[in-house]
Design a protein around this motif. Structure first.
Motif, PDB file in Angstrom:
ATOM      1  N   ALA A  59      38.668  56.620  47.130  1.00  0.00           N
ATOM      2  CA  ALA A  59      38.906  55.173  47.108  1.00  0.00           C
ATOM      3  C   ALA A  59      37.821  54.444  46.320  1.00  0.00           C
ATOM      4  N   GLU A  60      36.571  54.862  46.487  1.00  0.00           N
ATOM      5  CA  GLU A  60      35.475  54.222  45.747  1.00  0.00           C
ATOM      6  C   GLU A  60      35.626  54.406  44.251  1.00  0.00           C
ATOM      7  N   HIS A  61      36.157  55.542  43.828  1.00  0.00           N
ATOM      8  CA  HIS A  61      36.305  55.816  42.407  1.00  0.00           C
ATOM      9  C   HIS A  61      37.595  55.246  41.824  1.00  0.00           C
ATOM     10  N   GLU A  62      38.571  54.945  42.677  1.00  0.00           N
ATOM     11  CA  GLU A  62      39.839  54.421  42.193  1.00  0.00           C
ATOM     12  C   GLU A  62      39.978  52.915  42.410  1.00  0.00           C
ATOM     13  N   THR A  63      38.975  52.291  42.986  1.00  0.00           N
ATOM     14  CA  THR A  63      39.027  50.866  43.266  1.00  0.00           C
ATOM     15  C   THR A  63      38.025  50.144  42.381  1.00  0.00           C
ATOM     16  N   MET A  64      38.470  49.048  41.790  1.00  0.00           N
ATOM     17  CA  MET A  64      37.581  48.258  40.947  1.00  0.00           C
ATOM     18  C   MET A  64      37.287  46.937  41.668  1.00  0.00           C
ATOM     19  N   VAL A  65      36.027  46.625  41.811  1.00  0.00           N
ATOM     20  CA  VAL A  65      35.614  45.381  42.442  1.00  0.00           C
ATOM     21  C   VAL A  65      35.048  44.479  41.355  1.00  0.00           C
ATOM     22  N   LEU A  66      35.631  43.303  41.236  1.00  0.00           N
ATOM     23  CA  LEU A  66      35.200  42.360  40.202  1.00  0.00           C
ATOM     24  C   LEU A  66      34.372  41.241  40.813  1.00  0.00           C
ATOM     25  N   SER A  67      33.419  40.765  40.034  1.00  0.00           N
ATOM     26  CA  SER A  67      32.681  39.574  40.451  1.00  0.00           C
ATOM     27  C   SER A  67      33.618  38.378  40.324  1.00  0.00           C
ATOM     28  N   ASP A  68      33.248  37.257  40.889  1.00  0.00           N
ATOM     29  CA  ASP A  68      34.077  36.052  40.780  1.00  0.00           C
ATOM     30  C   ASP A  68      34.296  35.676  39.313  1.00  0.00           C
ATOM     31  N   ARG A  69      33.251  35.798  38.508  1.00  0.00           N
ATOM     32  CA  ARG A  69      33.351  35.455  37.093  1.00  0.00           C
ATOM     33  C   ARG A  69      34.315  36.396  36.373  1.00  0.00           C
ATOM     34  N   ASP A  70      34.194  37.701  36.653  1.00  0.00           N
ATOM     35  CA  ASP A  70      35.076  38.685  36.025  1.00  0.00           C
ATOM     36  C   ASP A  70      36.524  38.497  36.473  1.00  0.00           C
ATOM     37  N   ARG A  71      36.722  38.221  37.752  1.00  0.00           N
ATOM     38  CA  ARG A  71      38.063  37.993  38.283  1.00  0.00           C
ATOM     39  C   ARG A  71      38.708  36.804  37.593  1.00  0.00           C
ATOM     40  N   LYS A  72      37.941  35.715  37.418  1.00  0.00           N
ATOM     41  CA  LYS A  72      38.465  34.524  36.750  1.00  0.00           C
ATOM     42  C   LYS A  72      38.827  34.833  35.300  1.00  0.00           C
ATOM     43  N   ALA A  73      37.969  35.558  34.606  1.00  0.00           N
ATOM     44  CA  ALA A  73      38.240  35.919  33.211  1.00  0.00           C
ATOM     45  C   ALA A  73      39.489  36.794  33.112  1.00  0.00           C
ATOM     46  N   PHE A  74      39.642  37.723  34.031  1.00  0.00           N
ATOM     47  CA  PHE A  74      40.810  38.604  34.020  1.00  0.00           C
ATOM     48  C   PHE A  74      42.100  37.808  34.210  1.00  0.00           C
ATOM     49  N   PHE A  75      42.134  36.940  35.228  1.00  0.00           N
ATOM     50  CA  PHE A  75      43.353  36.188  35.486  1.00  0.00           C
ATOM     51  C   PHE A  75      43.610  35.131  34.414  1.00  0.00           C
ATOM     52  N   ASP A  76      42.571  34.559  33.858  1.00  0.00           N
ATOM     53  CA  ASP A  76      42.754  33.634  32.743  1.00  0.00           C
ATOM     54  C   ASP A  76      43.396  34.347  31.557  1.00  0.00           C
ATOM     55  N   ALA A  77      42.966  35.573  31.294  1.00  0.00           N
ATOM     56  CA  ALA A  77      43.549  36.337  30.185  1.00  0.00           C
ATOM     57  C   ALA A  77      45.008  36.698  30.466  1.00  0.00           C
ATOM     58  N   LEU A  78      45.360  36.911  31.722  1.00  0.00           N
ATOM     59  CA  LEU A  78      46.758  37.184  32.061  1.00  0.00           C
ATOM     60  C   LEU A  78      47.627  35.945  31.893  1.00  0.00           C
ATOM     61  N   VAL A  79      47.116  34.814  32.348  1.00  0.00           N
ATOM     62  CA  VAL A  79      47.892  33.573  32.299  1.00  0.00           C
ATOM     63  C   VAL A  79      47.943  33.012  30.883  1.00  0.00           C
ATOM     64  N   ASN A  80      46.834  33.060  30.179  1.00  0.00           N
ATOM     65  CA  ASN A  80      46.744  32.542  28.815  1.00  0.00           C
ATOM     66  C   ASN A  80      46.215  33.636  27.889  1.00  0.00           C
ATOM     67  N   PRO A  81      47.058  34.609  27.551  1.00  0.00           N
ATOM     68  CA  PRO A  81      46.557  35.718  26.738  1.00  0.00           C
ATOM     69  C   PRO A  81      46.118  35.238  25.357  1.00  0.00           C
ATOM     70  N   PRO A  82      45.026  35.810  24.838  1.00  0.00           N
ATOM     71  CA  PRO A  82      44.569  35.420  23.504  1.00  0.00           C
ATOM     72  C   PRO A  82      45.506  35.977  22.433  1.00  0.00           C
ATOM     73  N   GLU A  83      45.455  35.394  21.255  1.00  0.00           N
ATOM     74  CA  GLU A  83      46.227  35.904  20.129  1.00  0.00           C
ATOM     75  C   GLU A  83      45.704  37.296  19.783  1.00  0.00           C
ATOM     76  N   PRO A  84      46.600  38.211  19.399  1.00  0.00           N
ATOM     77  CA  PRO A  84      46.132  39.549  19.048  1.00  0.00           C
ATOM     78  C   PRO A  84      45.275  39.512  17.787  1.00  0.00           C
ATOM     79  N   SER A  85      44.248  40.311  17.787  1.00  0.00           N
ATOM     80  CA  SER A  85      43.365  40.395  16.622  1.00  0.00           C
ATOM     81  C   SER A  85      44.075  41.154  15.501  1.00  0.00           C
ATOM     82  N   GLU A  86      43.557  41.036  14.304  1.00  0.00           N
ATOM     83  CA  GLU A  86      44.136  41.749  13.161  1.00  0.00           C
ATOM     84  C   GLU A  86      44.107  43.260  13.406  1.00  0.00           C
TER      85      GLU A  86
END
Length: 101
Positions: A59-86
């Motif tokens: 479980a420790e190796h298969e579970t990812m724990v995110l900080s509040d900042r990382d969690r916010k960045a992850f969900f922001d990227a899901l809701v508002n995905p950036p344009e794909p790079s070249e």
């Protein structure tokens, strides 16, 4: 990973595999004392302890724990995905070229 389990009449798995290892006397005494205090057979105590530890380790190796900042960045990227790079656009085009659908 193949697992061999034979079922007994009560639905409990029948132990068909063996695991052997050597212990120093102090460790063996410690395990025997703990098994005795918990009123269990040594083998049952060891199997339970090993199984619990194995599950926690997995479980420790298969579970990812995110900080509040990382969690916010992850969900922001899901809701508002950036344009794909070249580079990503080129990689996707190359993938489509190589992989038949």
């Amino acid at each position: 990973m193949a697992r061999k389990l034979a079922k007994t009449t009560r639905g409990m798995p029948n132990r068909v595999e063996r695991l052997g290892f050597r212990l120093d006397e102090e460790t063996k005494d410690l395990i025997e004392r703990a098994a005795h205090l918990s009123r269990r057979k040594i083998s049952d105590f060891c199997v339970t302890a090993l199984t619990d530890t194995a599950r926690r380790t997995i479980a420790e190796h298969e579970t990812m724990v995110l900080s509040d900042r990382d969690r916010k960045a992850f969900f922001d990227a899901l809701v508002n995905p950036p344009e794909p790079s070249e580079r990503l656009v080129r990689a996707l085009a190359e993938h489509k070229r190589r992989v038949a659908t």
